[in-house]
Each structure stands twice: as C-alpha cells, then as structure tokens.
Design an enzyme around this catalytic site. Structure first.
Site, PDB file in Angstrom:
ATOM      1  N   GLN A  17      -1.759   4.448   6.608  1.00 47.95           N
ATOM      2  CA  GLN A  17      -2.622   4.564   7.640  1.00 47.95           C
ATOM      3  C   GLN A  17      -4.160   4.753   7.283  1.00 47.95           C
ATOM      4  O   GLN A  17      -4.924   3.942   7.751  1.00 47.95           O
ATOM      5  CB  GLN A  17      -2.438   5.888   8.458  1.00 47.95           C
ATOM      6  CG  GLN A  17      -3.159   6.179   9.631  1.00 47.95           C
ATOM      7  CD  GLN A  17      -3.193   7.336  10.395  1.00 47.95           C
ATOM      8  OE1 GLN A  17      -3.938   7.878  10.987  1.00 47.95           O
ATOM      9  NE2 GLN A  17      -2.181   8.146  10.190  1.00 47.95           N
ATOM     10  N   LEU A  72       2.824 -11.727  -1.620  1.00 51.55           N
ATOM     11  CA  LEU A  72       2.479 -11.979  -3.084  1.00 51.55           C
ATOM     12  C   LEU A  72       3.104 -10.934  -4.026  1.00 51.55           C
ATOM     13  O   LEU A  72       2.765  -9.580  -3.828  1.00 51.55           O
ATOM     14  CB  LEU A  72       1.109 -11.758  -3.399  1.00 51.55           C
ATOM     15  CG  LEU A  72       0.524 -12.397  -4.530  1.00 51.55           C
ATOM     16  CD1 LEU A  72       0.662 -13.898  -4.984  1.00 51.55           C
ATOM     17  CD2 LEU A  72      -1.183 -11.994  -4.527  1.00 51.55           C
ATOM     18  N   ASP A  73       3.553 -11.036  -5.072  1.00 48.20           N
ATOM     19  CA  ASP A  73       4.094 -10.162  -5.960  1.00 48.20           C
ATOM     20  C   ASP A  73       3.078 -10.357  -7.130  1.00 48.20           C
ATOM     21  O   ASP A  73       2.989 -11.159  -7.968  1.00 48.20           O
ATOM     22  CB  ASP A  73       5.524 -10.529  -6.570  1.00 48.20           C
ATOM     23  CG  ASP A  73       5.970  -9.455  -7.618  1.00 48.20           C
ATOM     24  OD1 ASP A  73       5.376  -8.686  -8.060  1.00 48.20           O
ATOM     25  OD2 ASP A  73       7.318  -9.479  -7.998  1.00 48.20           O
ATOM     26  N   THR A  74       2.424  -9.045  -7.029  1.00 53.82           N
ATOM     27  CA  THR A  74       1.263  -9.196  -8.058  1.00 53.82           C
ATOM     28  C   THR A  74       1.680  -8.585  -9.379  1.00 53.82           C
ATOM     29  O   THR A  74       0.762  -8.363 -10.310  1.00 53.82           O
ATOM     30  CB  THR A  74       0.169  -8.058  -7.460  1.00 53.82           C
ATOM     31  OG1 THR A  74       0.794  -6.764  -7.358  1.00 53.82           O
ATOM     32  CG2 THR A  74      -0.497  -8.376  -6.180  1.00 53.82           C
ATOM     33  N   LYS A  75       3.062  -8.443  -9.592  1.00 57.08           N
ATOM     34  CA  LYS A  75       3.368  -8.049 -11.088  1.00 57.08           C
ATOM     35  C   LYS A  75       4.022  -9.295 -11.749  1.00 57.08           C
ATOM     36  O   LYS A  75       4.440  -9.200 -12.715  1.00 57.08           O
ATOM     37  CB  LYS A  75       4.367  -6.977 -10.982  1.00 57.08           C
ATOM     38  CG  LYS A  75       3.631  -5.353 -10.723  1.00 57.08           C
ATOM     39  CD  LYS A  75       4.365  -4.378 -10.476  1.00 57.08           C
ATOM     40  CE  LYS A  75       3.882  -3.131 -10.121  1.00 57.08           C
ATOM     41  NZ  LYS A  75       4.708  -1.874  -9.973  1.00 57.08           N
ATOM     42  N   VAL A 137      -1.348  11.682  -1.889  1.00 62.34           N
ATOM     43  CA  VAL A 137      -1.721  12.462  -0.961  1.00 62.34           C
ATOM     44  C   VAL A 137      -1.460  11.764   0.343  1.00 62.34           C
ATOM     45  O   VAL A 137      -1.562  10.382   0.477  1.00 62.34           O
ATOM     46  CB  VAL A 137      -3.138  12.652  -1.005  1.00 62.34           C
ATOM     47  CG1 VAL A 137      -3.812  13.436   0.110  1.00 62.34           C
ATOM     48  CG2 VAL A 137      -3.435  13.578  -2.042  1.00 62.34           C
ATOM     49  N   ASP A 168      -6.139  10.566   7.201  1.00 66.32           N
ATOM     50  CA  ASP A 168      -6.127   9.248   7.064  1.00 66.32           C
ATOM     51  C   ASP A 168      -7.148   8.334   7.633  1.00 66.32           C
ATOM     52  O   ASP A 168      -7.788   7.816   7.321  1.00 66.32           O
ATOM     53  CB  ASP A 168      -4.747   8.741   7.661  1.00 66.32           C
ATOM     54  CG  ASP A 168      -3.453   9.249   6.730  1.00 66.32           C
ATOM     55  OD1 ASP A 168      -3.902   9.243   5.572  1.00 66.32           O
ATOM     56  OD2 ASP A 168      -2.468   9.518   7.158  1.00 66.32           O
ATOM     57  N   GLY A 247     -19.356  27.889  17.716  1.00 70.73           N
ATOM     58  CA  GLY A 247     -20.785  27.355  17.529  1.00 70.73           C
ATOM     59  C   GLY A 247     -21.999  27.966  18.498  1.00 70.73           C
ATOM     60  O   GLY A 247     -21.572  29.026  19.048  1.00 70.73           O
ATOM     61  N   GLY A 248     -22.856  27.375  18.435  1.00 65.99           N
ATOM     62  CA  GLY A 248     -24.192  27.834  19.286  1.00 65.99           C
ATOM     63  C   GLY A 248     -24.038  27.870  20.790  1.00 65.99           C
ATOM     64  O   GLY A 248     -24.686  28.814  21.364  1.00 65.99           O
TER      65      GLY A 248
END
Ligand code: COA
Length: 415
Positions: A17, A72-75, A137, A168, A247-248
């Site tokens: 996300q 695309l296989d970037t490895k 995370v 996210d 708040g105010g």
C-alpha cells in the site's frame, strides 16, 4: 491538455500500500509509471482479500490506477540487464522493499547513481536509521511506533489503531512530496538524490499536536482540554483523549436522533468560542452567554462534559443531517459521522471525481477513491489498474527491444 508530470518516467518497484499510494498519485499527475512485478506472482495484493474469483483484488486495483505493468525477474542475469536499461531511461525509481532488498538484488544506491546520475531513488521504509532500521513494517506497526496508538482510544481503554491508513497511505503521500521536490531541485543541479520517507516519521509528523501536548503536560502538569480534566490525575505521558478534540476549540461526538439503532447517528460538534452565543440560543441556555461559569472559553474548560451533555440533549432531537443544517446556519462547525455506504452514494463526491466508478475487464465496475488533490491545469482521469505484465512487450519495445530479443528474454525466464 498537458499534465503536470508529463514526461516524467517512474520505475515503480512498489508493492502493498505505502509505495503504490505514492506512485498512483504521480500517475494521476501525468507521470508514466512502469510497475515492475515478478512474473507469475506480481504484487502480493493482487491476490489478497479477493472478492471476485480470478480477478485482481480491490486492494490492488484501488492502489494501482493509471500505471503500466511489466514482469521482470531482477535476480535473473538477463533481467538485470533489462533493469540497467530501465534505470538509464527513468527519472525516478520508487521502492518499498524490506530493508536491504535492493542491495541483495545487486542494485545499491551507488550503482543506481552510477548508471544514471540524474535518477531519484525514493524509498519507503518502516524506520529511519537507528535501532529498528532493519525491521519489516506494516501499517499498524507504524501507528504504534509513531505515537498514534498511544494517543488514540478511550481514556481508560487500550491503545487504539485508526482505520485511516496513516502509516501506509500517509507515508506514500510524504514520499510523493519528496519526489516532486527532488525533481524540482534536479532542474537546478542536474543531479538526482535519495529520498527516504520512514513510516514511523510520517505517522509522528501527523501526530505533531500530540508532541505539542506532551511538552505542555510536562510544563504544566495538566491538559485542560482533555476529558481527564479536572477529575483524573494526569500521568507522565499524553493520555488518550477519546473523541475530545483536545485542541483550542473543544469538540465531541454527540448522539443524534436514531442513535439507538444506527451506529452512525452521531455528529461531531465543536464549541468554537466565536459562536458560543449562537450555541447557547440553539440549545435554550441563553443564560450561559453571560454566566461567568460559561461565558469564556477558559471558564468553560472544567465544565466541558456537562456542556456537551446538555448540547447532546438537543442533538438527540435531530437527525445528524438536520442538526448539520441548523448548526451551519449559525456558522457552528460540525460534521455528521458518515458511513462508508453514505460516502459511496454521495453525489457531490462523485461530481468532483473524489469517488469514481472504474471499469475493469475481469472484475467489472467498482468504486474507487479518485485523486483527492485537484489541479486546475492538470485534471485527473482515473484509468483501471493494469493486468500483471500487460505492458511488458509495449514498454520493452519502446526501449528498443526487438521481437527476437523479447523471445530470448522469455526463454531465459527474465520477463
Ligand atoms: N524480481 C525478483 N525478485 C524480486 C522482484 C522482482 N521483480 N521484486 C521483489 N523481489 C524480491 C526482493 O528482492 C526480495 O528478495 P530478498 O528477500 O531475497 O531480498 C523479495 O522479493 C521480497 O521483498 P520484501 O520487500 O522483503 O517483501 P516481503 O513480502 O517479505 O515484506 C514488507 C513486505 C511490506 C513487510 C516489506 O517490503 C517492508 O518492510 N517494506 C518497507 C515498509 C513498507 O513499505 N511497509 C508497508 C507496506 S504497505
């Protein structure tokens, strides 16, 4: 009509996300966003929370409009060669991999910069440098570590996460601003740079007022606008304030007609100082206009619970929309609690393009949130999210690959 970011090419390695929120915004402003996904798998959200068998989920489609998708296989060694070409051709590379993933892929910042000194590398990570830099995370982890959860919820209840995806989508928004700012600076320097938006930092930025209150608490020992005051002793840290504005301008959520059956028959009511006389007249307590216990904002602070209980006696006699109409006549700030159903059906949100209906070849028509940021000279047309690898050939051909080379890459399982 041209679009604000026309001509900007984004190499989009984002998933889930946070990152996709950012690149979707850039696409809406006219950038050419090329989403890179693993063949056969793609962004994990394509298959998560599915409501239509075999169709990309709403989770995916609602975060990936106006993009092109390539696989695309970037490895893979041949895939790496394609990636080098893509880095050369693009202005911005955006990623939200787990820490270290780009390095493990063989593309640390130094190498990316060497391939294209003008490129901007923009990253979402859970944490900035420090003890948690290597942690993976998700949304609620960021809400908890950025200060939102400890300050959200009932005064005597558990810490609470909110449905608004501040970790996210909130971080994605921060990253988008970082990217356009870096693009602006590049106009002058000719150089790219790294942009980092850490989710903890983004949540904390959105919780700025709570750090304000922490310091006020440390100095004075109390927070008079909080529901704990004057009955409950304050501790060392900013407490949860329920629905109090804190708040105010004190505010609270009040019941409206029908609250017994409708979980959203409520209104947020703000007792803005400037309209205090009008509030008193509407609820039939004209004496409170001059009574020294109620006449000034300071005098009212110890009595806020009683004041809101009295206002609620009035709001309970009206529907949330009737109350909104009456209160707005007197400029009294208020807002009905709108359900997602009411928002989805709201004609004015449709008219402005904030809610859009999109058609998808597999799942059919669905609703989405359009671009919430309106530029008068760069209007947004929301187009559907791409199918996995829908634009692989188109993009690679634009980069000069021939049919034979595409076949070669396919045979090597690089695309
Ligand atoms: N070709 C080959 N490999 C690819 C690839 C491609 N096109 N795209 C991704 N990969 C690889 C990555 O290189 C990585 O490999 P590695 O673990 O060997 O280094 C692997 O796929 C998975 O990437 P990762 O980011 O670790 O995914 P995950 O599913 O394990 O973790 C998150 C998901 C969200 C927890 C993690 O990405 C993260 O912490 N991101 C940063 C914070 C963030 O954005 N969180 C919010 C998400 S909404």
């Amino acid at each position: 009509m041209t679009k604000a970011l026309e001509g900007v090419r984004i190499l989009d390695f984002t998933h889930v996300q946070s990152g996709p929120t950012c690149t979707q915004l850039l696409a809406w402003f006219g950038a050419d966003v090329i989403k890179v996904e693993k063949a056969g798998e793609g962004d994990a959200t394509r298959g998560q929370l599915r409501d239509v068998e075999g169709a990309d989920s709403l989770y995916f489609t609602m975060l990936n409009h106006n993009k092109r998708s390539i696989t695309l296989d970037t490895k893979n060694p041949k895939g790496k060669e394609v990636l080098v070409k893509l880095i050369k051709e693009c202005d911005v590379m955006v990623e939200n991999f787990a820490p270290g993933a780009l390095d493990r892929m063989g593309f640390p910042w130094e190498k990316i910069q060497e391939i294209n000194p003008r490129i901007i590398l923009a990253s979402v990570k859970g944490f900035g440098p420090g003890p948690y830099v290597d942690c993976k995370v998700y949304e609620n982890v960021a809400q908890c570590t950025g200060g939102a959860a400890s300050t959200t919820g009932d005064p005597d209840g558990l810490p609470m996460v909110t449905g608004a995806q501040i970790g996210d989508s909130g971080t994605g928004l921060h990253l988008a601003l970082g990217i356009v700012t870096a693009l602006y600076q590049r106009e002058k320097t000719g150089r790219g740079q790294k942009v980092l938006a850490a989710m903890q930092d983004a949540v904390l930025n959105l919780c700025r007022v709570k750090l304000r209150d922490q310091q006020r608490l440390e100095r004075t020992g109390e927070l008079r606008e909080y529901p704990q005051y004057p009955d409950i002793e304050f501790g060392e840290a900013v407490p949860r304030a329920g629905n109090a504005s804190g708040g105010g301008q004190p505010g609270s959520i009040l019941k409206c007609k029908g609250w017994q059956k409708d979980p959203n028959a409520y209104i947020y009511f703000i007792t803005q100082g400037a309209v205090w006389p009008a509030i008193c007249k509407i609820i039939g307590e004209e004496d409170w206009i001059t009574n020294p216990h109620f006449a000034t904002p300071q005098a009212r602070l110890p009595h806020l619970k009683m004041i809101f209980a009295r206002i609620e006696e009035w709001t309970k006699t009206k529907t949330k929309f009737e109350a909104m109409d009456i209160l707005n006549e007197f400029d009294i700030p208020c807002g009905p609690i709108l359900s997602m159903k009411e928002i989805a059906e709201d004609q004015s949100l449709r008219d402005t393009g904030t809610i859009v209906e999109v058609d998808h070849p597999v799942r059919g028509k669905y609703l989405s949130v359009g671009n919430p940021i309106k530029l008068s000279d760069s209007p947004t047309e929301v187009t559907r999210s791409p199918l996995l690898g829908e634009h692989t050939d188109e993009v690679l051909r634009q980069m000069g690959y021939s049919s034979a080379q595409l076949e070669e890459l396919r045979a090597a399982k690089a695309i």
